[in-house]
Design an enzyme around this catalytic site. Sequence first.
Site, PDB file in Angstrom:
ATOM      1  N   HIS A   1       4.601  34.966  50.070  1.00 32.64           N
ATOM      2  CA  HIS A   1       3.822  34.746  51.288  1.00 32.64           C
ATOM      3  C   HIS A   1       2.529  35.539  51.115  1.00 32.64           C
ATOM      4  O   HIS A   1       2.529  36.585  50.447  1.00 32.64           O
ATOM      5  CB  HIS A   1       4.515  35.304  52.527  1.00 32.64           C
ATOM      6  CG  HIS A   1       5.888  34.755  52.794  1.00 32.64           C
ATOM      7  ND1 HIS A   1       7.023  35.314  52.282  1.00 32.64           N
ATOM      8  CD2 HIS A   1       6.291  33.707  53.549  1.00 32.64           C
ATOM      9  CE1 HIS A   1       8.083  34.633  52.710  1.00 32.64           C
ATOM     10  NE2 HIS A   1       7.665  33.648  53.468  1.00 32.64           N
TER      11      HIS A   1
ATOM     12  N   ASP B   1       3.053  39.195  51.624  1.00 35.75           N
ATOM     13  CA  ASP B   1       3.918  39.934  50.694  1.00 35.75           C
ATOM     14  C   ASP B   1       3.045  40.703  49.708  1.00 35.75           C
ATOM     15  O   ASP B   1       3.456  41.719  49.154  1.00 35.75           O
ATOM     16  CB  ASP B   1       4.807  38.994  49.865  1.00 35.75           C
ATOM     17  CG  ASP B   1       5.765  38.194  50.725  1.00 35.75           C
ATOM     18  OD1 ASP B   1       6.059  38.635  51.846  1.00 35.75           O
ATOM     19  OD2 ASP B   1       6.201  37.125  50.256  1.00 35.75           O
TER      20      ASP B   1
ATOM     21  N   MET C   1       5.075  29.325  43.401  1.00 32.66           N
ATOM     22  CA  MET C   1       5.008  28.787  44.760  1.00 32.66           C
ATOM     23  C   MET C   1       4.343  29.813  45.664  1.00 32.66           C
ATOM     24  O   MET C   1       4.548  31.015  45.486  1.00 32.66           O
ATOM     25  CB  MET C   1       6.428  28.461  45.251  1.00 32.66           C
ATOM     26  CG  MET C   1       6.524  27.894  46.651  1.00 32.66           C
ATOM     27  SD  MET C   1       6.689  29.164  47.920  1.00 32.66           S
ATOM     28  CE  MET C   1       8.482  29.351  47.989  1.00 32.66           C
TER      29      MET C   1
ATOM     30  N   GLU D   1      10.195  22.987  54.407  1.00 33.36           N
ATOM     31  CA  GLU D   1      11.520  23.626  54.305  1.00 33.36           C
ATOM     32  C   GLU D   1      12.222  23.567  55.653  1.00 33.36           C
ATOM     33  O   GLU D   1      11.860  24.293  56.575  1.00 33.36           O
ATOM     34  CB  GLU D   1      11.348  25.081  53.852  1.00 33.36           C
ATOM     35  CG  GLU D   1      12.677  25.811  53.731  1.00 33.36           C
ATOM     36  CD  GLU D   1      12.503  27.214  53.173  1.00 33.36           C
ATOM     37  OE1 GLU D   1      11.536  27.457  52.403  1.00 33.36           O
ATOM     38  OE2 GLU D   1      13.326  28.082  53.509  1.00 33.36           O
TER      39      GLU D   1
ATOM     40  N   LYS E   1      15.131  24.022  58.575  1.00 31.67           N
ATOM     41  CA  LYS E   1      16.139  25.019  58.960  1.00 31.67           C
ATOM     42  C   LYS E   1      16.557  24.699  60.393  1.00 31.67           C
ATOM     43  O   LYS E   1      15.700  24.355  61.205  1.00 31.67           O
ATOM     44  CB  LYS E   1      15.537  26.437  58.863  1.00 31.67           C
ATOM     45  CG  LYS E   1      16.561  27.543  59.065  1.00 31.67           C
ATOM     46  CD  LYS E   1      15.960  28.929  58.843  1.00 31.67           C
ATOM     47  CE  LYS E   1      17.011  30.004  59.025  1.00 31.67           C
ATOM     48  NZ  LYS E   1      16.470  31.366  58.888  1.00 31.67           N
TER      49      LYS E   1
ATOM     50  N   GLU F   1      17.138  24.331  51.388  1.00 33.92           N
ATOM     51  CA  GLU F   1      17.739  25.659  51.131  1.00 33.92           C
ATOM     52  C   GLU F   1      19.227  25.624  51.423  1.00 33.92           C
ATOM     53  O   GLU F   1      19.652  25.201  52.501  1.00 33.92           O
ATOM     54  CB  GLU F   1      17.038  26.727  51.978  1.00 33.92           C
ATOM     55  CG  GLU F   1      17.730  28.081  51.855  1.00 33.92           C
ATOM     56  CD  GLU F   1      16.907  29.252  52.356  1.00 33.92           C
ATOM     57  OE1 GLU F   1      15.659  29.196  52.266  1.00 33.92           O
ATOM     58  OE2 GLU F   1      17.520  30.222  52.824  1.00 33.92           O
TER      59      GLU F   1
ATOM     60  N   HIS G   1      20.468  27.067  54.730  1.00 36.68           N
ATOM     61  CA  HIS G   1      20.021  26.452  55.979  1.00 36.68           C
ATOM     62  C   HIS G   1      20.935  25.302  56.407  1.00 36.68           C
ATOM     63  O   HIS G   1      21.289  25.194  57.584  1.00 36.68           O
ATOM     64  CB  HIS G   1      18.571  25.984  55.850  1.00 36.68           C
ATOM     65  CG  HIS G   1      17.601  27.119  55.710  1.00 36.68           C
ATOM     66  ND1 HIS G   1      16.252  26.937  55.540  1.00 36.68           N
ATOM     67  CD2 HIS G   1      17.799  28.470  55.713  1.00 36.68           C
ATOM     68  CE1 HIS G   1      15.654  28.117  55.446  1.00 36.68           C
ATOM     69  NE2 HIS G   1      16.575  29.056  55.536  1.00 36.68           N
TER      70      HIS G   1
ATOM     71  N   ASP H   1      15.452  26.092  47.302  1.00 35.37           N
ATOM     72  CA  ASP H   1      15.796  27.481  47.603  1.00 35.37           C
ATOM     73  C   ASP H   1      17.301  27.662  47.460  1.00 35.37           C
ATOM     74  O   ASP H   1      18.090  27.079  48.214  1.00 35.37           O
ATOM     75  CB  ASP H   1      15.357  27.856  49.026  1.00 35.37           C
ATOM     76  CG  ASP H   1      13.883  28.241  49.078  1.00 35.37           C
ATOM     77  OD1 ASP H   1      13.208  28.206  48.033  1.00 35.37           O
ATOM     78  OD2 ASP H   1      13.413  28.591  50.184  1.00 35.37           O
TER      79      ASP H   1
ATOM     80  N   ASP I   1      21.710  33.909  59.509  1.00 36.05           N
ATOM     81  CA  ASP I   1      21.136  33.579  58.199  1.00 36.05           C
ATOM     82  C   ASP I   1      21.411  34.727  57.226  1.00 36.05           C
ATOM     83  O   ASP I   1      20.753  35.760  57.263  1.00 36.05           O
ATOM     84  CB  ASP I   1      19.629  33.377  58.399  1.00 36.05           C
ATOM     85  CG  ASP I   1      18.931  32.927  57.132  1.00 36.05           C
ATOM     86  OD1 ASP I   1      19.608  32.688  56.116  1.00 36.05           O
ATOM     87  OD2 ASP I   1      17.696  32.818  57.173  1.00 36.05           O
TER      88      ASP I   1
ATOM     89  N   ASP J   1      21.564  34.651  53.663  1.00 34.95           N
ATOM     90  CA  ASP J   1      20.810  34.700  52.399  1.00 34.95           C
ATOM     91  C   ASP J   1      21.567  35.447  51.308  1.00 34.95           C
ATOM     92  O   ASP J   1      21.029  36.336  50.637  1.00 34.95           O
ATOM     93  CB  ASP J   1      19.432  35.360  52.605  1.00 34.95           C
ATOM     94  CG  ASP J   1      18.427  34.393  53.217  1.00 34.95           C
ATOM     95  OD1 ASP J   1      18.634  33.166  53.135  1.00 34.95           O
ATOM     96  OD2 ASP J   1      17.421  34.873  53.779  1.00 34.95           O
TER      97      ASP J   1
ATOM     98  N   ASP K   1      16.038  32.258  47.077  1.00 32.36           N
ATOM     99  CA  ASP K   1      15.539  32.792  48.348  1.00 32.36           C
ATOM    100  C   ASP K   1      16.722  33.484  49.008  1.00 32.36           C
ATOM    101  O   ASP K   1      17.424  32.899  49.833  1.00 32.36           O
ATOM    102  CB  ASP K   1      14.979  31.672  49.226  1.00 32.36           C
ATOM    103  CG  ASP K   1      14.346  32.227  50.485  1.00 32.36           C
ATOM    104  OD1 ASP K   1      14.264  33.471  50.616  1.00 32.36           O
ATOM    105  OD2 ASP K   1      13.930  31.433  51.352  1.00 32.36           O
TER     106      ASP K   1
HETATM  107 MN   LIG Z   1      13.775  29.638  52.126  1.00 30.52          MN
END
Ligand SMILES: [Mn+2]
Length: 387
Positions: free
Chosen positions: A54, A57, A88, A181, A183, A217, A220, A245, A255, A257, A287
């Site tokens: 991002h 980031d 990406m 993406e 979700k 993802e 998700h 992802d 979530d 992850d 991710d």
């Molecule tokens: Mn993701």
Amino acid sequence: MTLTPQPSDKFTFGLWTVGNPGRDPFGEPTRKALEPTYTVEKLAALGAYGVSLHDNDLVPLGASLGERGRIVADFKGALDNTGLSVTMATTNLFTDPVFKDGAFTSADARVRAFALQKTMQAMDLGAELGAPTYVFWGGREGAEVDAGGNTVDALAHFREALNFLCEYSQSQGYGFRFALEPKPNEPRGDLYLPTVGSALGFISTLEKPEHFGVNPEFAHDTMAGLSFPHALAQAIDAGKLFHVDLNDQKPGRFDQDLRFGAENLKGAFFTVKLLEDSGYSGPRHFDAHALRTEDEAGVWDFAEGCMKTYLILKKKARQFNEDREIQELIAAYKVRDERLEGLSKTFSRENAEQLKDTRFDLEALRSRGPGLERLDQLTVELLMGVR
Ligand SMILES: [Mn+2]
């Protein structure tokens, strides 16, 4: 086949994934933030191919032009030294409270315009770092209440924003491939475009749909109790798998992850098998993040684990494809009938008439067992390593 990751395996990680400091809604961070240059060096040493990011980031919100220049130069230096690529880029349109009621879909025209400005700047950064793919995850594009009457407007605003940004990418010569993406929820109560299918439907309403695909993802779809391999298959079928992802998740939870393959090994296996069999050539992007319990050593164990599990499952997928008994069972399962397939493939009046005149042995069809118990058990045995 080695289980040590190589750049040719195309494993990539978001800076925010290994950099996740272990904050949750109930607790403060449990780990220190990692410098992006350090992250790049560590990932390269583990055999990764690239990183994603991002805007914030790398460049903190509100950084001066001078600071931005220094940070980007240092980061590029780390990429050059290690050979890692930026595969990406995306925009953080969710952390700043300005986006608390949406970014591209906000009911406030000023917020929508600011979201466009921030995204154009993030696209400039992504292009500068050579990212070929740009992801849109609408973290705040949703609602808790519908009393504001924004549900239809939100989709129109979303469409305007994506059309605008696609033109921006082209006018700048960036040539991004855009990936939406989906979700179902979190952080908003209900997010717009909750599934792969809804994202694909929405893409067909855009001015230049050929520049847009999806970034499904694992977690998700699983959060919503849906099958990730099925969502992935739909993206592949539509020719719209632009990015993926990978992580893991227990159904019906927040979530999580989790590390790839940590929870649902069969789902992870069929995910890898689909990616490998389909000829998908893009990044295998993780991710996910280490458990909040872990220190930095645990973070690198997590990253290594994601890649190693993928490689093991890739090996298992090859073994599955070469297993004679499994392949014979699949061939028997997929019943062929040349005459009927010829009639039902494409419509003609003659084919329709012949089909209407065909007598089917329904008793035989009703009573036939397709052999899925045996096939699935062999799959389980293969995954458990006794085949
Ligand atoms: Mn993701």
